[in-house]
Design a protein around this motif. Structure first.
Motif, PDB file in Angstrom:
ATOM      1  N   GLY A  69      -8.838  -5.854  45.659  1.00 53.45           N
ATOM      2  CA  GLY A  69      -9.513  -4.178  44.604  1.00 53.45           C
ATOM      3  C   GLY A  69      -8.562  -3.263  45.973  1.00 53.45           C
ATOM      4  N   SER A  70      -7.704  -3.548  46.123  1.00 47.20           N
ATOM      5  CA  SER A  70      -6.871  -2.491  46.368  1.00 47.20           C
ATOM      6  C   SER A  70      -5.825  -2.160  45.463  1.00 47.20           C
ATOM      7  N   LEU A  71      -5.434  -0.290  45.037  1.00 48.11           N
ATOM      8  CA  LEU A  71      -4.998   0.057  43.446  1.00 48.11           C
ATOM      9  C   LEU A  71      -4.125  -0.706  43.683  1.00 48.11           C
ATOM     10  N   THR A  72      -2.899  -0.958  44.564  1.00 55.78           N
ATOM     11  CA  THR A  72      -1.959  -1.958  44.077  1.00 55.78           C
ATOM     12  C   THR A  72      -2.430  -2.921  43.156  1.00 55.78           C
ATOM     13  N   ALA A  73      -3.852  -3.855  43.295  1.00 53.59           N
ATOM     14  CA  ALA A  73      -3.838  -5.397  43.118  1.00 53.59           C
ATOM     15  C   ALA A  73      -4.765  -5.053  41.370  1.00 53.59           C
ATOM     16  N   LYS A  74      -5.871  -3.180  41.440  1.00 57.21           N
ATOM     17  CA  LYS A  74      -6.735  -3.367  40.205  1.00 57.21           C
ATOM     18  C   LYS A  74      -5.344  -3.357  39.231  1.00 57.21           C
ATOM     19  N   GLU A  75      -4.508  -2.605  39.310  1.00 54.17           N
ATOM     20  CA  GLU A  75      -3.362  -2.316  38.482  1.00 54.17           C
ATOM     21  C   GLU A  75      -2.289  -3.157  38.035  1.00 54.17           C
ATOM     22  N   LYS A  76      -2.193  -4.244  38.308  1.00 58.77           N
ATOM     23  CA  LYS A  76      -1.826  -5.588  37.903  1.00 58.77           C
ATOM     24  C   LYS A  76      -2.963  -6.796  37.171  1.00 58.77           C
ATOM     25  N   ILE A  77      -3.825  -6.655  37.851  1.00 55.32           N
ATOM     26  CA  ILE A  77      -5.349  -7.894  37.487  1.00 55.32           C
ATOM     27  C   ILE A  77      -5.958  -7.432  35.923  1.00 55.32           C
ATOM     28  N   SER A  78      -6.127  -8.262  35.371  1.00 55.31           N
ATOM     29  CA  SER A  78      -7.285  -8.125  34.175  1.00 55.31           C
ATOM     30  C   SER A  78      -8.277  -9.742  34.154  1.00 55.31           C
ATOM     31  N   THR A  79      -9.280  -8.965  33.501  1.00 54.65           N
ATOM     32  CA  THR A  79     -10.207 -10.791  34.127  1.00 54.65           C
ATOM     33  C   THR A  79     -10.831 -10.715  32.778  1.00 54.65           C
ATOM     34  N   MET A  80     -11.351 -12.073  31.986  1.00 52.38           N
ATOM     35  CA  MET A  80     -12.106 -12.071  31.245  1.00 52.38           C
ATOM     36  C   MET A  80     -13.495 -12.343  31.503  1.00 52.38           C
ATOM     37  N   PHE A  81     -14.274 -11.952  32.001  1.00 52.48           N
ATOM     38  CA  PHE A  81     -15.656 -13.135  32.346  1.00 52.48           C
ATOM     39  C   PHE A  81     -16.687 -12.936  31.692  1.00 52.48           C
ATOM     40  N   GLN A  82     -17.573 -13.934  32.047  1.00 51.39           N
ATOM     41  CA  GLN A  82     -18.218 -15.005  30.635  1.00 51.39           C
ATOM     42  C   GLN A  82     -19.115 -13.747  30.288  1.00 51.39           C
ATOM     43  N   ASP A  83     -19.261 -13.471  29.524  1.00 50.18           N
ATOM     44  CA  ASP A  83     -20.151 -12.560  28.247  1.00 50.18           C
ATOM     45  C   ASP A  83     -19.535 -11.091  28.782  1.00 50.18           C
ATOM     46  N   ASP A  84     -18.976 -10.444  29.132  1.00 49.84           N
ATOM     47  CA  ASP A  84     -18.596  -9.414  29.862  1.00 49.84           C
ATOM     48  C   ASP A  84     -18.577  -7.968  28.746  1.00 49.84           C
ATOM     49  N   LEU A  85     -19.117  -8.059  27.811  1.00 46.38           N
ATOM     50  CA  LEU A  85     -18.149  -6.500  26.613  1.00 46.38           C
ATOM     51  C   LEU A  85     -19.426  -5.218  27.064  1.00 46.38           C
ATOM     52  N   PRO A  86     -18.719  -4.557  27.175  1.00 42.82           N
ATOM     53  CA  PRO A  86     -19.706  -3.429  27.671  1.00 42.82           C
ATOM     54  C   PRO A  86     -20.219  -2.546  26.556  1.00 42.82           C
ATOM     55  N   LEU A  87     -19.935  -2.521  26.225  1.00 43.10           N
ATOM     56  CA  LEU A  87     -20.757  -1.403  25.519  1.00 43.10           C
ATOM     57  C   LEU A  87     -20.902  -2.207  23.393  1.00 43.10           C
ATOM     58  N   GLU A  88     -22.142  -2.105  23.006  1.00 39.16           N
ATOM     59  CA  GLU A  88     -22.693  -2.570  21.612  1.00 39.16           C
ATOM     60  C   GLU A  88     -21.843  -1.757  20.472  1.00 39.16           C
ATOM     61  N   ALA A 142      -8.715  -8.278  27.823  1.00 43.04           N
ATOM     62  CA  ALA A 142      -8.347  -8.364  29.041  1.00 43.04           C
ATOM     63  C   ALA A 142      -6.365  -8.463  29.460  1.00 43.04           C
ATOM     64  N   ILE A 143      -6.041  -8.438  27.866  1.00 36.28           N
ATOM     65  CA  ILE A 143      -4.477  -8.556  27.556  1.00 36.28           C
ATOM     66  C   ILE A 143      -3.831  -7.377  27.371  1.00 36.28           C
ATOM     67  N   ILE A 144      -5.220  -6.313  26.864  1.00 39.21           N
ATOM     68  CA  ILE A 144      -4.154  -5.488  26.410  1.00 39.21           C
ATOM     69  C   ILE A 144      -3.309  -4.283  27.240  1.00 39.21           C
ATOM     70  N   SER A 145      -3.883  -4.369  28.575  1.00 40.47           N
ATOM     71  CA  SER A 145      -3.305  -4.287  29.936  1.00 40.47           C
ATOM     72  C   SER A 145      -1.615  -4.852  30.679  1.00 40.47           C
ATOM     73  N   LYS A 146      -1.362  -5.214  29.719  1.00 37.81           N
ATOM     74  CA  LYS A 146      -0.433  -6.203  30.158  1.00 37.81           C
ATOM     75  C   LYS A 146      -0.721  -7.017  31.551  1.00 37.81           C
ATOM     76  N   PRO A 147      -1.868  -7.309  32.399  1.00 38.86           N
ATOM     77  CA  PRO A 147      -1.213  -7.388  33.602  1.00 38.86           C
ATOM     78  C   PRO A 147      -0.271  -8.903  33.751  1.00 38.86           C
ATOM     79  N   GLN A 148      -0.282  -8.852  35.631  1.00 34.29           N
ATOM     80  CA  GLN A 148       0.741  -9.905  35.914  1.00 34.29           C
ATOM     81  C   GLN A 148      -0.172 -11.191  36.165  1.00 34.29           C
ATOM     82  N   LEU A 149      -1.668 -11.346  36.935  1.00 35.52           N
ATOM     83  CA  LEU A 149      -1.967 -11.747  36.758  1.00 35.52           C
ATOM     84  C   LEU A 149      -4.131 -11.865  35.961  1.00 35.52           C
ATOM     85  N   LEU A 150      -4.092 -12.682  35.808  1.00 35.71           N
ATOM     86  CA  LEU A 150      -4.989 -13.034  34.368  1.00 35.71           C
ATOM     87  C   LEU A 150      -5.831 -13.701  34.868  1.00 35.71           C
TER      88      LEU A 150
END
Ligand SMILES: Nc1ncnc2c1ncn2[C@@H]1O[C@H](COP(=O)(O)OP(=O)(O)OP(=O)(O)O)[C@@H](O)[C@H]1O
Length: 297
Positions: A69-88, A142-150
């Motif tokens: 959850g650190s800022l450095t980690a957050k910038e490098k991580i992206s997630t594709m969770f189950q059914d996680d589209l936030p807006l409709e 999830a990949i648009i931010s070019k994460p180092q960890l997905l």
């Protein structure tokens, strides 16, 4: 080699239930890591802990040399969770652009839309999408931010055969870019094909961590089938053969070690035709380990 994720004696308890117990693990840069386990094993909980969504005790998880959850980690991580589209009420393209706007060095939206085969639905509202289309859009965000960890939690649920194939092809592209990827899935066949290492989580503990090849070698039981005019009794005492069965057209040997049995068949090779060797799939080994309680390695 540096470590992207390190777990040290990680345990986690929800108010009335211990979910994870003393997990130790290191995931290296560029690794594709498959996390599998029965329903309720604790996979999503573990992903949430690594991302800092759930709290942990200090020093039990290290991500990019820092706390989850650190800022450095957050910038490098992206997630594709189950059914996680936030807006409709936004379109596919608007949503991907929104995610791009939050990233410091995003990929080009149109390229991602093209590469993920989203062009025909880019102007569609999210609430008009099918389940499989939603998964594809979710992957794009999830990949648009070019994460180092997905992190990919059940990424292919609802995708049709073509979409799955495209998805795994894209994962190979990310592998070439050295992106570290952690995938949970109940489609073990897919994990078997793509993951460098797998972990089998059951009742909050790792039953196995290692390569698929090592696991398969450990459980190297399988079948050899061939056609022959030789009598079945000839094969009964060959190395590692457990049973011999004869059908109208072929002989089927069950073996504890298919490599050994294959070598023992060499003296007869001129009289054998259409030899096939079937080894256990990850799914059958997984079921054996998790249903009947195998030995942890
Ligand atoms: N917020 C919560 N509060 C209490 N218990 C929870 C909570 N979330 C999950 N659990 C419990 O923790 C255990 C692990 O759940 P988790 O979702 O991590 O499993 P999973 O391996 O991801 O399962 P699945 O394969 O079904 O997605 C389950 O018994 C679940 O009921």
């Amino acid at each position: 080699m540096p470590t992207i994720i390190q777990l040290k004696n990680l345990s986690f308890t929800y108010p009335h239930q211990q979910v994870l117990q003393n997990l130790n693990l290191e995931i290296k840069p560029g690794e594709i890591f498959g996390l599998v386990g029965p329903n309720g094993a604790g996979k999503t909980t573990l992903l949430n802990l690594i991302q800092g969504v759930l709290p942990t005790s200090p020093d039990t998880i290290n991500v990019f040399d820092g706390q989850p959850g650190s800022l450095t980690a957050k910038e490098k991580i992206s997630t594709m969770f189950q059914d996680d589209l936030p807006l409709e009420k936004v379109t596919v393209k608007e949503l991907i652009n929104l995610f791009a706007a939050q990233a410091s060095h995003p990929a080009d939206t149109d390229t991602i839309i093209h590469d993920l085969d989203l062009t025909s639905i880019e102007n569609q509202l999210l609430n008009q999408l099918s389940g499989g289309q939603r998964r594809k859009v979710s992957f794009a965000t999830a990949i648009i931010s070019k994460p180092q960890l997905l992190f990919l939690d059940e990424p292919t649920v609802g995708m049709d055969a073509q979409a799955r194939q495209n998805f795994w092809r894209y994962i190979e592209t990310l592998r070439q870019q050295s992106v570290t990827i952690v995938i949970t899935s109940h489609y073990l066949e897919e994990i078997q094909q793509v993951a460098d290492r797998i972990a089998i989580l059951q009742n909050g503990q790792f039953r196995y961590v290692g390569s698929w090849q090592n696991l398969q070698n450990h459980y190297d039981t399988g079948q050899l089938t061939f056609q022959t005019l030789l009598a079945p009794t000839i094969f009964t005492h060959l190395a590692a053969v457990t049973t011999v069965a004869k059908t109208d057209t072929s002989i089927k040997l069950n073996s504890d070690d298919t490599d050994l049995t294959l070598k023992a068949l060499l003296p007869f090779i001129d009289q054998l035709h259409d030899i096939t060797v079937t080894r256990k799939s990850l799914e059958s080994i997984f079921l054996e380990l998790t249903n009947q309680g195998g030995t942890s390695k």
